[in-house]
Design a protein around this motif. Structure first.
Motif, PDB file in Angstrom:
ATOM      1  N   ALA A 131       0.821  -1.202   0.000  1.00  0.00           N
ATOM      2  CA  ALA A 131       0.000   0.000   0.000  1.00  0.00           C
ATOM      3  C   ALA A 131       0.861   1.260   0.000  1.00  0.00           C
ATOM      4  CB  ALA A 131      -0.935  -0.001   1.203  1.00  0.00           C
ATOM      5  N   GLU A 132       1.900   1.259   0.816  1.00  0.00           N
ATOM      6  CA  GLU A 132       2.744   2.450   0.927  1.00  0.00           C
ATOM      7  C   GLU A 132       3.645   2.648  -0.292  1.00  0.00           C
ATOM      8  OE1 GLU A 132       4.827   2.111   4.612  1.00  0.00           O
ATOM      9  OE2 GLU A 132       3.045   2.534   5.844  1.00  0.00           O
ATOM     10  N   SER A 133       3.975   1.577  -0.975  1.00  0.00           N
ATOM     11  CA  SER A 133       4.853   1.685  -2.145  1.00  0.00           C
ATOM     12  C   SER A 133       4.075   1.788  -3.453  1.00  0.00           C
ATOM     13  CB  SER A 133       5.792   0.475  -2.216  1.00  0.00           C
ATOM     14  OG  SER A 133       5.043  -0.721  -2.370  1.00  0.00           O
ATOM     15  N   ASN A 134       2.754   1.552  -3.391  1.00  0.00           N
ATOM     16  CA  ASN A 134       1.897   1.545  -4.591  1.00  0.00           C
ATOM     17  C   ASN A 134       2.448   0.586  -5.641  1.00  0.00           C
ATOM     18  OD1 ASN A 134      -0.407   2.410  -6.077  1.00  0.00           O
ATOM     19  ND2 ASN A 134       0.881   3.748  -7.318  1.00  0.00           N
ATOM     20  N   LYS A 135       2.829  -0.595  -5.167  1.00  0.00           N
ATOM     21  CA  LYS A 135       3.358  -1.607  -6.070  1.00  0.00           C
ATOM     22  C   LYS A 135       2.486  -2.859  -6.043  1.00  0.00           C
ATOM     23  CE  LYS A 135       8.202  -0.146  -5.845  1.00  0.00           C
ATOM     24  NZ  LYS A 135       8.278   0.268  -7.270  1.00  0.00           N
ATOM     25  N   ALA A 136       2.686  -3.699  -7.032  1.00  0.00           N
ATOM     26  CA  ALA A 136       1.969  -4.970  -7.117  1.00  0.00           C
ATOM     27  C   ALA A 136       2.976  -6.085  -7.331  1.00  0.00           C
ATOM     28  CB  ALA A 136       0.957  -4.949  -8.262  1.00  0.00           C
ATOM     29  N   GLY A 137       2.748  -7.209  -6.680  1.00  0.00           N
ATOM     30  CA  GLY A 137       3.596  -8.372  -6.886  1.00  0.00           C
ATOM     31  C   GLY A 137       3.091  -9.175  -8.071  1.00  0.00           C
ATOM     32  N   ILE A 138       3.977  -9.516  -8.984  1.00  0.00           N
ATOM     33  CA  ILE A 138       3.609 -10.294 -10.165  1.00  0.00           C
ATOM     34  C   ILE A 138       4.033 -11.747  -9.948  1.00  0.00           C
ATOM     35  CG2 ILE A 138       3.860 -10.552 -12.651  1.00  0.00           C
ATOM     36  CD1 ILE A 138       2.405  -8.003 -11.778  1.00  0.00           C
ATOM     37  N   ALA A 139       3.102 -12.656 -10.197  1.00  0.00           N
ATOM     38  CA  ALA A 139       3.376 -14.067  -9.939  1.00  0.00           C
ATOM     39  C   ALA A 139       2.581 -14.931 -10.899  1.00  0.00           C
ATOM     40  CB  ALA A 139       3.029 -14.426  -8.492  1.00  0.00           C
ATOM     41  N   THR A 140       2.882 -16.219 -10.914  1.00  0.00           N
ATOM     42  CA  THR A 140       2.082 -17.208 -11.629  1.00  0.00           C
ATOM     43  C   THR A 140       1.721 -18.319 -10.654  1.00  0.00           C
ATOM     44  OG1 THR A 140       4.047 -18.426 -12.350  1.00  0.00           O
ATOM     45  CG2 THR A 140       3.182 -16.744 -13.859  1.00  0.00           C
ATOM     46  N   PHE A 141       0.569 -18.925 -10.882  1.00  0.00           N
ATOM     47  CA  PHE A 141       0.195 -20.087 -10.074  1.00  0.00           C
ATOM     48  C   PHE A 141      -0.821 -20.900 -10.858  1.00  0.00           C
ATOM     49  CE2 PHE A 141      -3.615 -17.838  -9.367  1.00  0.00           C
ATOM     50  CZ  PHE A 141      -4.512 -18.595  -8.624  1.00  0.00           C
ATOM     51  N   VAL A 142      -1.068 -22.108 -10.396  1.00  0.00           N
ATOM     52  CA  VAL A 142      -1.982 -23.019 -11.080  1.00  0.00           C
ATOM     53  C   VAL A 142      -3.208 -23.251 -10.214  1.00  0.00           C
ATOM     54  CG1 VAL A 142      -2.294 -25.373 -11.950  1.00  0.00           C
ATOM     55  CG2 VAL A 142      -0.155 -24.165 -12.369  1.00  0.00           C
ATOM     56  N   MET A 143      -4.385 -23.107 -10.816  1.00  0.00           N
ATOM     57  CA  MET A 143      -5.651 -23.366 -10.128  1.00  0.00           C
ATOM     58  C   MET A 143      -6.584 -24.058 -11.106  1.00  0.00           C
ATOM     59  SD  MET A 143      -8.269 -20.710  -8.181  1.00  0.00           S
ATOM     60  CE  MET A 143      -8.512 -19.666  -9.631  1.00  0.00           C
ATOM     61  N   ARG A 144      -7.129 -25.188 -10.701  1.00  0.00           N
ATOM     62  CA  ARG A 144      -8.068 -25.954 -11.516  1.00  0.00           C
ATOM     63  C   ARG A 144      -7.487 -26.273 -12.895  1.00  0.00           C
ATOM     64  NH1 ARG A 144     -13.208 -22.076  -9.908  1.00  0.00           N
ATOM     65  NH2 ARG A 144     -13.439 -22.807  -7.763  1.00  0.00           N
ATOM     66  N   ALA A 145      -6.274 -26.786 -12.872  1.00  0.00           N
ATOM     67  CA  ALA A 145      -5.593 -27.254 -14.082  1.00  0.00           C
ATOM     68  C   ALA A 145      -5.335 -26.146 -15.092  1.00  0.00           C
ATOM     69  CB  ALA A 145      -6.387 -28.390 -14.731  1.00  0.00           C
ATOM     70  N   ARG A 146      -5.235 -24.915 -14.606  1.00  0.00           N
ATOM     71  CA  ARG A 146      -4.936 -23.792 -15.502  1.00  0.00           C
ATOM     72  C   ARG A 146      -3.924 -22.875 -14.833  1.00  0.00           C
ATOM     73  NH1 ARG A 146      -9.155 -19.198 -17.852  1.00  0.00           N
ATOM     74  NH2 ARG A 146      -7.555 -17.892 -18.823  1.00  0.00           N
ATOM     75  N   GLU A 147      -2.930 -22.439 -15.594  1.00  0.00           N
ATOM     76  CA  GLU A 147      -1.930 -21.533 -15.048  1.00  0.00           C
ATOM     77  C   GLU A 147      -2.359 -20.084 -15.270  1.00  0.00           C
ATOM     78  OE1 GLU A 147       2.935 -20.921 -15.008  1.00  0.00           O
ATOM     79  OE2 GLU A 147       1.984 -21.972 -16.683  1.00  0.00           O
ATOM     80  N   TYR A 148      -2.192 -19.269 -14.225  1.00  0.00           N
ATOM     81  CA  TYR A 148      -2.600 -17.871 -14.271  1.00  0.00           C
ATOM     82  C   TYR A 148      -1.412 -16.951 -14.017  1.00  0.00           C
ATOM     83  CZ  TYR A 148      -7.456 -19.496 -13.842  1.00  0.00           C
ATOM     84  OH  TYR A 148      -8.663 -20.117 -14.047  1.00  0.00           O
ATOM     85  N   LEU A 149      -1.423 -15.830 -14.728  1.00  0.00           N
ATOM     86  CA  LEU A 149      -0.547 -14.708 -14.411  1.00  0.00           C
ATOM     87  C   LEU A 149      -1.358 -13.777 -13.521  1.00  0.00           C
ATOM     88  CD1 LEU A 149       2.097 -13.073 -14.983  1.00  0.00           C
ATOM     89  CD2 LEU A 149       0.838 -11.990 -16.860  1.00  0.00           C
ATOM     90  N   VAL A 150      -0.805 -13.352 -12.377  1.00  0.00           N
ATOM     91  CA  VAL A 150      -1.591 -12.593 -11.413  1.00  0.00           C
ATOM     92  C   VAL A 150      -0.819 -11.389 -10.887  1.00  0.00           C
ATOM     93  CG1 VAL A 150      -2.938 -14.598 -10.661  1.00  0.00           C
ATOM     94  CG2 VAL A 150      -0.809 -14.027  -9.481  1.00  0.00           C
ATOM     95  N   ALA A 151      -1.583 -10.431 -10.382  1.00  0.00           N
ATOM     96  CA  ALA A 151      -1.018  -9.271  -9.694  1.00  0.00           C
ATOM     97  C   ALA A 151      -1.539  -9.278  -8.266  1.00  0.00           C
ATOM     98  CB  ALA A 151      -1.423  -7.979 -10.403  1.00  0.00           C
ATOM     99  N   LEU A 152      -0.635  -9.237  -7.314  1.00  0.00           N
ATOM    100  CA  LEU A 152      -0.976  -9.194  -5.892  1.00  0.00           C
ATOM    101  C   LEU A 152      -0.888  -7.749  -5.429  1.00  0.00           C
ATOM    102  CD1 LEU A 152      -1.478 -10.809  -3.227  1.00  0.00           C
ATOM    103  CD2 LEU A 152       1.003 -10.895  -2.968  1.00  0.00           C
ATOM    104  N   LYS A 153      -2.023  -7.173  -4.996  1.00  0.00           N
ATOM    105  CA  LYS A 153      -2.036  -5.774  -4.603  1.00  0.00           C
ATOM    106  C   LYS A 153      -2.957  -5.572  -3.412  1.00  0.00           C
ATOM    107  CE  LYS A 153      -4.447  -2.970  -7.286  1.00  0.00           C
ATOM    108  NZ  LYS A 153      -5.742  -2.738  -6.609  1.00  0.00           N
ATOM    109  N   THR A 154      -3.106  -4.331  -2.972  1.00  0.00           N
ATOM    110  CA  THR A 154      -3.935  -4.039  -1.804  1.00  0.00           C
ATOM    111  C   THR A 154      -5.218  -3.331  -2.210  1.00  0.00           C
ATOM    112  OG1 THR A 154      -2.891  -1.890  -1.410  1.00  0.00           O
ATOM    113  CG2 THR A 154      -1.909  -3.805  -0.345  1.00  0.00           C
TER     114      THR A 154
END
Length: 329
Positions: A131-154
């Motif tokens: 929140a203080e840095s106004n940044k998002a974490g970029i990651a990948t993970f698998v859910m229900r046999a599908r891989e996703y590109l995601v942004a982790l933010k507040t």
């Protein structure tokens, strides 16, 4: 209490946080059943063996990849085995400035919560730092046999996970959208007036001010048909501005957008001074009510002429539109 749609571990550097993923949004779509016309018989979809015609239980269905000469059968457990981290890891590969992520990449939103009170401190630390840095974490993970590109933010005091489209999923608008303006350039006066219109219509963003009305209209339609009644049809769509002078339409739009505020201010001044003078907006309303069409702008006259079906309106001047409307042509 909602059940998580996925559980796993978020890791950044050497820090790990067990989390649970929850659906953040609901759809209010009204759903209809499929019926055979003229009957009340439901139409249902069934899983049928195309060779035998027999219905197949869901537990007997497996995934098969067609190689051309045969099917290669893949079991659900085998998909989990090859998934990164066995489908339970969400490793942040890096942090980016949130403002640099184009909104077109965002897809679906999930709430992210700590899996257990003992992990609250790590959760709060990551939430506050993002929140203080106004940044998002970029990651990948698998859910229900599908891989996703995601942004982790507040969002407020919690962490959210936003699935993102992959870069090759974003279509090029120049190959998808026909009739883009190209070299067409508006005049400086048109741009200036357009800015005035945007300023006049600028307001604070409050999502609670908006709600879908189409679903309400569907409910009203269903209720009316059940009662043997009819419902009013919606207003026809607005006519294109093509036949009307663009600058005239912009000026009329600015005037209309400003009129509620101006009317209120002028009415207050008039009441305080008790001068008895009417505001410009009131004069226009009174004139219109008395049939003085020439007090309206050309854009307003053209709108009325469109609804009245006046022929040849696109080539008429302001006064010609007023005369045509007054004669009921």
């Amino acid at each position: 209490m909602a059940r998580p749609v996925w559980t796993g571990v978020v890791s950044f550097g050497l820090v790990s946080l067990p989390v649970a993923l929850y659906t953040a949004t609901d759809s209010h779509t009204i759903r209809f059943h499929q019926l055979q016309r003229g009957t009340a018989d439901r139409i249902r979809n069934r899983r049928v063996n195309e060779r035998t015609g027999d219905e197949v239980d869901l537990g007997e269905i497996v995934k098969g990849f067609d190689t051309g000469s045969e099917y290669v059968i893949v079991e659900p457990g085998e998909l989990d085995d090859i998934a990164p981290g066995r489908s339970k890891a969400l490793e942040v590969s890096g942090f980016v400035d949130l403002d640099t992520v184009d909104p077109i990449f965002f897809d679906k939103t999930y709430y992210l919560g700590p899996r257990g009170e003992q992990h609250g401190k790590v959760y709060a630390l990551l939430q506050r730092a993002l929140a203080e840095s106004n940044k998002a974490g970029i990651a990948t993970f698998v859910m229900r046999a599908r891989e996703y590109l995601v942004a982790l933010k507040t969002e407020g005091d919690l962490l959210t996970l936003h699935t993102l489209h992959w870069a090759d999923e974003i279509r090029d608008p120049h190959t998808e959208v026909p009739d883009l303006p190209g070299k067409a350039e508006p005049t400086a006066a048109e741009v200036k007036t357009a800015h005035q219109l945007i300023d006049a219509l600028t307001t604070d963003w409050n999502p609670d001010d908006f709600h879908g009305t189409f679903q309400e209209k569907i409910k009203a339609l269903v209720e009316a048909k059940a009662a043997g009644e009819t419902t009013e049809k919606a207003e026809p769509a607005a006519q294109p501005t093509g036949g009307l002078d663009l600058m005239e339409a912009l000026r009329a739009s600015v005037e209309r957008a400003r009129s509620p505020k101006d009317t209120g201010e002028k009415a207050s001044t008039s009441q305080n001074t008790r001068s008895g003078k009417k505001t410009a907006a009131k004069k226009r309303t009174g004139s219109s009510a008395s049939g003085s069409l020439k007090s309206l702008t050309k854009a307003e006259l053209y709108e009325k002429a469109t609804k009245a079906g006046v022929k040849g309106r696109s080539s008429m001047t302001h006064d010609q539109l007023a005369d045509a409307l007054s004669k009921g042509r």
